[in-house]
Design a protein around this motif. Structure first.
Motif, mmCIF file in Angstrom:
data_model
loop_
_atom_site.group_PDB
_atom_site.id
_atom_site.type_symbol
_atom_site.label_atom_id
_atom_site.label_comp_id
_atom_site.label_asym_id
_atom_site.label_seq_id
_atom_site.Cartn_x
_atom_site.Cartn_y
_atom_site.Cartn_z
ATOM 1 N N VAL A 138 0.840 -1.186 0.000
ATOM 2 C CA VAL A 138 0.000 0.000 0.000
ATOM 3 C C VAL A 138 0.878 1.241 0.000
ATOM 4 O O VAL A 138 1.851 1.320 0.771
ATOM 5 C CB VAL A 138 -0.932 0.036 1.237
ATOM 6 N N VAL A 139 0.529 2.203 -0.856
ATOM 7 C CA VAL A 139 1.232 3.477 -0.923
ATOM 8 C C VAL A 139 0.238 4.589 -0.647
ATOM 9 O O VAL A 139 -0.777 4.709 -1.344
ATOM 10 C CB VAL A 139 1.897 3.696 -2.298
ATOM 11 N N TYR A 140 0.510 5.399 0.392
ATOM 12 C CA TYR A 140 -0.292 6.583 0.695
ATOM 13 C C TYR A 140 0.558 7.821 0.410
ATOM 14 O O TYR A 140 1.700 7.899 0.854
ATOM 15 C CB TYR A 140 -0.716 6.608 2.169
ATOM 16 N N ASN A 141 -0.018 8.771 -0.304
ATOM 17 C CA ASN A 141 0.699 10.016 -0.573
ATOM 18 C C ASN A 141 -0.245 11.201 -0.403
ATOM 19 O O ASN A 141 -1.351 11.213 -0.949
ATOM 20 C CB ASN A 141 1.280 10.031 -1.985
ATOM 21 N N ASP A 142 0.198 12.188 0.380
ATOM 22 C CA ASP A 142 -0.595 13.386 0.656
ATOM 23 C C ASP A 142 0.219 14.600 0.226
ATOM 24 O O ASP A 142 1.196 14.968 0.875
ATOM 25 C CB ASP A 142 -0.934 13.449 2.144
ATOM 26 N N LEU A 143 -0.187 15.210 -0.888
ATOM 27 C CA LEU A 143 0.486 16.382 -1.437
ATOM 28 C C LEU A 143 -0.402 17.595 -1.255
ATOM 29 O O LEU A 143 -1.578 17.574 -1.626
ATOM 30 C CB LEU A 143 0.793 16.171 -2.928
ATOM 31 N N GLY A 144 0.159 18.671 -0.672
ATOM 32 C CA GLY A 144 -0.637 19.870 -0.434
ATOM 33 C C GLY A 144 0.160 21.136 -0.655
ATOM 34 O O GLY A 144 1.382 21.163 -0.479
ATOM 35 N N VAL A 145 -0.546 22.186 -1.036
ATOM 36 C CA VAL A 145 0.059 23.503 -1.239
ATOM 37 C C VAL A 145 -0.790 24.531 -0.509
ATOM 38 O O VAL A 145 -2.010 24.615 -0.733
ATOM 39 C CB VAL A 145 0.158 23.873 -2.730
ATOM 40 N N ASN A 146 -0.156 25.288 0.380
ATOM 41 C CA ASN A 146 -0.810 26.393 1.083
ATOM 42 C C ASN A 146 -0.364 27.710 0.481
ATOM 43 O O ASN A 146 0.835 27.943 0.306
ATOM 44 C CB ASN A 146 -0.454 26.387 2.578
ATOM 45 N N VAL A 147 -1.322 28.576 0.170
ATOM 46 C CA VAL A 147 -1.009 29.883 -0.408
ATOM 47 C C VAL A 147 -1.795 30.945 0.346
ATOM 48 O O VAL A 147 -3.029 30.863 0.422
ATOM 49 C CB VAL A 147 -1.362 29.947 -1.911
#
Length: 266
Positions: free
Chosen positions: A217-226
């Motif tokens: 299982v691969v979990y990935n959480d990508l986020g950008v705050n502006v």
């Protein structure tokens, strides 16, 4: 016509009752604000016991509700987060229990737990041992438990860029309804990355990989705050879950796209 009139009257009464509940809108807005705050409050990666104060710390939360009359329900939620740090060794325990009952029938009875020991080996390395899992009596009589040990390494540690990686091995024991009981070894890899590009924009990316014979299982959480202005902030995110051996009838990849916008008049 009688049926339509009765339905209309019932609907009007329900709307009137909802409108008279002055706290309903406030509660919903408060819940929405809390969810958005959780999206924005992404801490920079914590490395081992970095930044911890010596001594005990923690919190305990209890929430319950009950209704009677047209419906008889009861819910109970308990959460505990306890830790201790002696300057070199860290101990942490987290517990979450949920119970709910509807018309005398229990429809949820579950416990989540995590116990972790962390020891610093210097500024760039730390070791850990972790026991975590869940026990769910209802709606399904299942359990899933994992015991693992490993090490972590700090790759970058600057005010603007922080990256920490972690690797470990362990053993998983699970009783699941959908498949035969599991008892197998597993490998775990984690990466936590934070980059403050400018005063107004930051990127985060967290990756977790758990590999075993039954599934990887691969979990990935990508986020950008502006932060676009003093009063307007935006966060976009993509959460991906990938399985090499998904359950029959399910796809191997799930993507969740999120957008949170906050505008403040203050």
């Amino acid at each position: 016509m009688l049926t339509l009139a009765t339905a209309a009257a019932t609907s009007t009464a329900a709307l009137a009752q909802s409108a008279l509940d002055t706290s309903a809108a406030e509660d919903r807005i408060e819940t929405l604000n809390e969810d958005i705050a959780d999206d924005f409050e992404r801490d920079t990666p914590q490395f081992g016991n970095e930044g911890r104060a010596t001594g005990f710390s923690g919190s305990f939360a209890l929430q319950g509700s009950a209704t009677s009359g047209n419906t008889d329900t009861a819910t109970l939620g308990i959460g505990a987060n306890m830790g201790y740090y002696d300057g070199l060794n860290g101990y942490d325990l987290q517990l979450s229990y949920q119970f709910s009952e509807n018309e005398g029938v229990t429809d949820e009875d579950s416990l989540l737990y995590e116990l972790e020991y962390t020891r610093d080996f210097g500024r760039s390395y730390y070791g850990f041992a972790k026991l975590q899992g869940n026990v769910e009596r209802l709606p399904f009589d299942t359990s899933d438990n994992f015991l693992g040990v490993g090490v972590g390494y700090r790759v970058f540690d600057t005010p603007d860029v922080q990256w920490a990686v972690q690797a470990g091995a362990g053993y998983r024991v699970a009783e699941l309804n959908s498949v035969d009981d599991l008892s197998e070894g597993a490998l775990a890899l984690s990466s936590n990355y934070y980059n403050q590009f400018t005063d107004t924009m930051a990127l985060t990316n967290d990756t977790d990989i758990i590999a075993s014979d039954s599934d990887t299982v691969v979990y990935n959480d990508l986020g950008v705050n502006v932060r676009m202005t003093e009063t307007l902030a935006l966060r976009t995110s993509v959460v991906t879950e990938y399985h090499t051996d998904p359950e029959p009838g399910k796809k191997d990849t799930d993507n969740t796209f999120g957008v949170s916008v906050v505008y403040s008049f203050d």
